[in-house]
Design an enzyme around this catalytic site. Structure first.
Site, PDB file in Angstrom:
ATOM      1  N   GLY A 451      20.181  62.261  71.491  1.00 58.47           N
ATOM      2  CA  GLY A 451      21.379  61.930  70.744  1.00 58.47           C
ATOM      3  C   GLY A 451      21.062  61.076  69.545  1.00 58.47           C
ATOM      4  O   GLY A 451      19.906  60.929  69.137  1.00 58.47           O
ATOM      5  N   GLY A 452      22.132  60.494  68.937  1.00 66.67           N
ATOM      6  CA  GLY A 452      21.937  59.660  67.767  1.00 66.67           C
ATOM      7  C   GLY A 452      21.178  58.395  68.074  1.00 66.67           C
ATOM      8  O   GLY A 452      20.519  57.823  67.205  1.00 66.67           O
ATOM      9  N   GLY A 454      18.755  58.021  70.678  1.00 68.46           N
ATOM     10  CA  GLY A 454      17.364  58.317  71.002  1.00 68.46           C
ATOM     11  C   GLY A 454      17.265  59.396  72.060  1.00 68.46           C
ATOM     12  O   GLY A 454      18.207  60.161  72.291  1.00 68.46           O
ATOM     13  N   SER A 455      16.124  59.458  72.724  1.00 68.82           N
ATOM     14  CA  SER A 455      15.861  60.480  73.741  1.00 68.82           C
ATOM     15  C   SER A 455      16.276  59.977  75.121  1.00 68.82           C
ATOM     16  O   SER A 455      16.237  58.777  75.406  1.00 68.82           O
ATOM     17  CB  SER A 455      14.376  60.842  73.752  1.00 68.82           C
ATOM     18  OG  SER A 455      13.971  61.302  72.481  1.00 68.82           O
ATOM     19  N   LYS A 469      17.735  56.086  78.679  1.00 67.67           N
ATOM     20  CA  LYS A 469      17.950  56.333  77.248  1.00 67.67           C
ATOM     21  C   LYS A 469      17.012  55.409  76.473  1.00 67.67           C
ATOM     22  O   LYS A 469      17.171  54.190  76.463  1.00 67.67           O
ATOM     23  CB  LYS A 469      19.403  56.072  76.863  1.00 67.67           C
ATOM     24  CG  LYS A 469      19.708  56.409  75.399  1.00 67.67           C
ATOM     25  CD  LYS A 469      21.087  55.924  74.969  1.00 67.67           C
ATOM     26  CE  LYS A 469      22.178  56.744  75.608  1.00 67.67           C
ATOM     27  NZ  LYS A 469      23.504  56.368  75.043  1.00 67.67           N
ATOM     28  N   ASP A 565      34.074  57.865  69.615  1.00 66.32           N
ATOM     29  CA  ASP A 565      33.230  59.055  69.452  1.00 66.32           C
ATOM     30  C   ASP A 565      33.450  60.006  70.625  1.00 66.32           C
ATOM     31  O   ASP A 565      32.504  60.468  71.265  1.00 66.32           O
ATOM     32  CB  ASP A 565      31.758  58.650  69.353  1.00 66.32           C
ATOM     33  CG  ASP A 565      30.889  59.783  68.813  1.00 66.32           C
ATOM     34  OD1 ASP A 565      31.435  60.736  68.234  1.00 66.32           O
ATOM     35  OD2 ASP A 565      29.662  59.726  68.993  1.00 66.32           O
TER      36      ASP A 565
END
Length: 742
Positions: A451-452, A454-455, A469, A565
């Site tokens: 995602g925005g 990280g992994s 995360k 979001d």
């Protein structure tokens, strides 16, 4: 995508009556640019039908996410959605022109075509529909001037040159007719209501051979007789002008007589005019003036009244003729002087009456002003006393407020310190070595998402299956987003919120509970063969769970929390397909501010100059103003609900659903996602209308989640859950029992 620009697409909405009885008005996409042209066409239609003609040029670049992109750089669905918006805007503009016609008592039709060149589109419409009468603009209004007699628009010049010869074209600018192209006359006529056009018309008429004056020879004795008659008429005019009242003269302006040609009256006519004063003034509004009377006498009468010998001789005495013209001029001057005197008398009488009326009104106003001044002085004294009392009270309140603010500041500092300590106590702190061991040194095979932030890796940490995360060094998110998620998720616990287990402060790594069924986005797209589509019952249940999570966040005390979001990729599913809302990196804790536009005395919102989120799900008002409220989550929830129902992509989904509802006669089957099974029509219709209300552009018209949305979703979930709900409930009970035994 260029083929779309080159393609010509036409929609005709005109009557089948003959085109000769119809005036076609070419209009622009902005109503104010062509409004005067339409009004001129209606006023000069002569009872003919009116048809609004428009050439629609599709935009070569499409606005998207604050910028403009070529059509070939976007997907087909995105281009299609924007073209539908363009089409709707065009029809609204044409309906505005039709409304102008309706208000002027004219029923009009519309005709439009889609091309990449306006002037070529007009020529195409003229040829296809055999248009015989066209009205269009000569130039933009800003180029209009009083001396304008030629076309100033490239489009107008092109149409004037290329249109078929059978088409009569009238070019208008700012309500004035500038030029008329009539090829049947083999010329371009300059005519209309513009000042210079009138001057040109008058110039042409003045030089016309048909209006040349004809000279006729007269007998000398007859001319002397005319001079004596006209002299008597002149004297009669002067005497009448000196005694006539203001109501006995007519109001013909001097300019009318300056432009008229002179005529030669017969002697009998002059004598009649001189002897009868009623020819000058008869006491009514329609008085016959002397010159009009003389000009009505035909030239043939003069011919028959003159002796044959004089006319055959062909000679005349110019001096006597000049005396005759001088006598006529004196009579005209006398009449005009009398008219001017009448005007002056009327003005004097009016001035006297105005003075009398003004004096009377002044007296009344003075008395009222005295009363009002006395009332204001008394009110001012009372206001001064009240202001003094309020000042003393304000000073007292300010002192108390300063003490309260000092106490509040110290209390908030104590609460903040305690909150930070409590957050660290609730979360487990994991070392980076433990995280590396849990992920097998971040093995790519254990990577389950990105995602925005990280992994995301799957791992086993302290005998528990977790999702880790890991911050990406190139990520746009940083310490603030990390701390925001830790602060929020460490304090909140809800069945439909993802559980944060622990964190590593140094590497800004977050450890969550592991949810094996992926995200809602995966099950809506079904790109992976291992991902199965969701039934309509499961989709209703997920929508209800998501609504419950949002109500919990918005009801948080003392300040509401907005996720900011909300989208299917941030909605995760556990082993029983129970939804869990995740990714709180850009969520906001709202502050209470005064808002006079709200029904409440105060409302909670958060303001930023840089709006963050996913464009397709972002509240338009938040994107435009930077003001984030709980209604911003309601808008995103509406888009998610439309995706659950239709299975379509988010960008342009609202307009696509509205278009289908308006053009399919209310048929819903074309909207429903077939992968969800056979939707019950009643429930699907209620969900679609509920979602459209949530997506309203005005946040004040969006429904409340707790009082409106929940009352619709919860009964649906209870009625359609059936065996699935019972199975999930049984598995949940078994999990609880196993947890107790362990």
């Amino acid at each position: 995508m260029n083929s779309i620009m080159d393609t010509r697409r036409e929609i005709v909405e005109v009557n089948s009556s003959g085109v000769r009885d119809t005036i076609y008005v070419a209009v622009a996409k902005d109503v104010k640019d062509s409004k005067l042209n339409v009004i001129w066409a209606i006023q000069n239609s002569g009872g003919k039908n009116i048809c609004i003609l428009h050439v629609h040029v599709p935009a070569p670049k499409i606005p998207m996410m604050g910028g403009k992109f070529p059509a070939n750089a976007l997907t087909r669905q995105e281009v299609k959605a924007y073209r539908e918006i363009e089409s709707q805007d065009m029809h609204k503009t044409l309906d505005s022109y039709l409304l102008i016609c309706q208000r002027m008592g004219v029923r009009a039709n519309k005709l439009h075509i889609e091309m990449d060149c306006i002037e070529k589109g007009i020529i195409e419409l003229i040829s296809q529909h055999n248009i015989q009468n066209l009205v269009m603009g000569a130039a933009s209004d800003k180029y209009h001037s009083r001396r304008m007699t030629s076309l100033r628009s490239k489009k107008a010049i092109y149409v004037c040159e290329k249109a078929p010869a059978s088409c009569l074209i009238q070019f208008i600018c700012k309500g004035y007719l500038i030029q008329t192209r009539d090829c049947s006359m083999d010329k371009l006529r300059v005519e209309g209501t513009s000042p210079l056009a009138k001057q040109m018309q008058n110039s042409e008429v003045g030089h016309s051979p048909h209006l040349r004056s004809k000279s006729i020879s007269h007998d000398q004795e007859l001319l002397h007789h005319r001079v004596r008659s006209m002299s008597s008429v002149s004297e009669s005019g002067r005497s009448i002008a000196s005694s006539v009242s203001s109501s006995e003269w007519f109001s013909t302006p001097q300019s009318k007589f300056d432009n008229e040609p002179s005529y030669s009256p017969s002697p009998s006519s002059v004598e009649t005019a001189a002897s009868n004063t009623n020819l000058i003034s008869d006491g009514s509004e329609n008085v016959l003036d002397l010159k009009s009377y003389l000009s009505s006498i035909k030239e043939e009468d003069l011919y028959h009244a003159s002796p044959p010998s004089v006319l055959q001789d062909g000679r005349r005495d110019d001096s006597v003729y000049d005396q005759l013209e001088q006598a006529m001029a004196e009579a005209e001057k006398a009449r005009w002087d009398a008219y001017q005197e009448t005007v002056r008398r009327r003005k004097a009488e009016k001035d006297v009456l105005d003075v009398i009326r003004k004096n009377k009104d002044t007296k009344i106003l003075y008395e009222e002003e005295v009363k009002l001044r006395k009332y204001l002085e008394e009110a001012l004294e009372k206001a001064k006393e009240e202001i003094d009392n309020m000042r003393s009270q304000i000073e007292k309140v300010n002192k108390e407020l300063e003490l309260a603010l000092d106490h509040k500041s110290s209390t908030e500092n104590q609460i903040g310190e305690a909150s930070r300590t409590q957050s660290l106590q609730l979360l487990s702190e994991f070392s980076f070595s433990e995280i590396e061991e849990a992920t097998c040194n971040f093995n790519p095979s254990l990577k389950i998402g990105e995602g925005g932030y990280g992994s995301i890796f799957k791992g086993i940490l302290r005998h528990t299956e977790v999702a880790i995360k890991m911050l990406n060094p190139n990520s746009t998110q940083g310490p603030s987003e990390f701390q925001q998620e830790v602060t929020v998720l460490s304090k909140l616990r809800h069945r439909n919120l993802v559980t944060l287990i622990g964190a590593n402060q140094e590497t800004r790594t977050l450890i969550y509970e592991y949810l094996p069924n992926g995200s809602l986005e995966d099950h809506l797209i079904c790109n992976d063969s291992n991902t199965s589509p969701l039934s309509w019952q499961a989709r209703i249940r997920i929508a209800t769970e998501l609504c419950s999570a949002l109500i919990f966040l918005h009801s948080n005390k003392p300040h509401s929390i907005v996720h900011g979001d909300l989208k299917p990729s941030n909605i995760l599913l556990d082993v029983n397909f129970v939804s869990k809302l995740s990714d709180f990196g850009i969520c906001r804790i709202l502050s209470c501010q005064d808002d006079s536009s709200s029904n409440n005395s105060s409302t909670q919102f958060w303001i930023t100059k840089f709006a963050k989120g996913t464009f397709a799900y972002m509240d338009p008002e938040f994107f435009g103003t930077g003001e984030l409220t709980t209604k911003s989550d309601v808008y995103s929830f509406g888009i998610v609900l439309l995706r659950l129902i239709t299975g379509k992509l988010a960008l342009g989904i609202k307009n696509e659903v509205l278009y289908a509802l308006n053009n399919a006669g209310g048929e819903l089957k074309s909207l429903l996602d077939p992968l969800a099974g056979d939707w019950p029509i009643a429930e699907a219709e209620n969900l679609i209308h509920l979602a459209l209300r949530c997506c309203d552009m005005n946040k004040r018209r969006r429904p409340e989640l707790c009082s409106d949305v929940w009352k619709v979703l919860e009964p649906m979930r209870a009625s359609c859950s059936g065996a699935i709900t019972n199975t999930f409930g049984l598995m949940s009970c078994l999990d609880k029992q196993l947890n107790r035994t362990t």
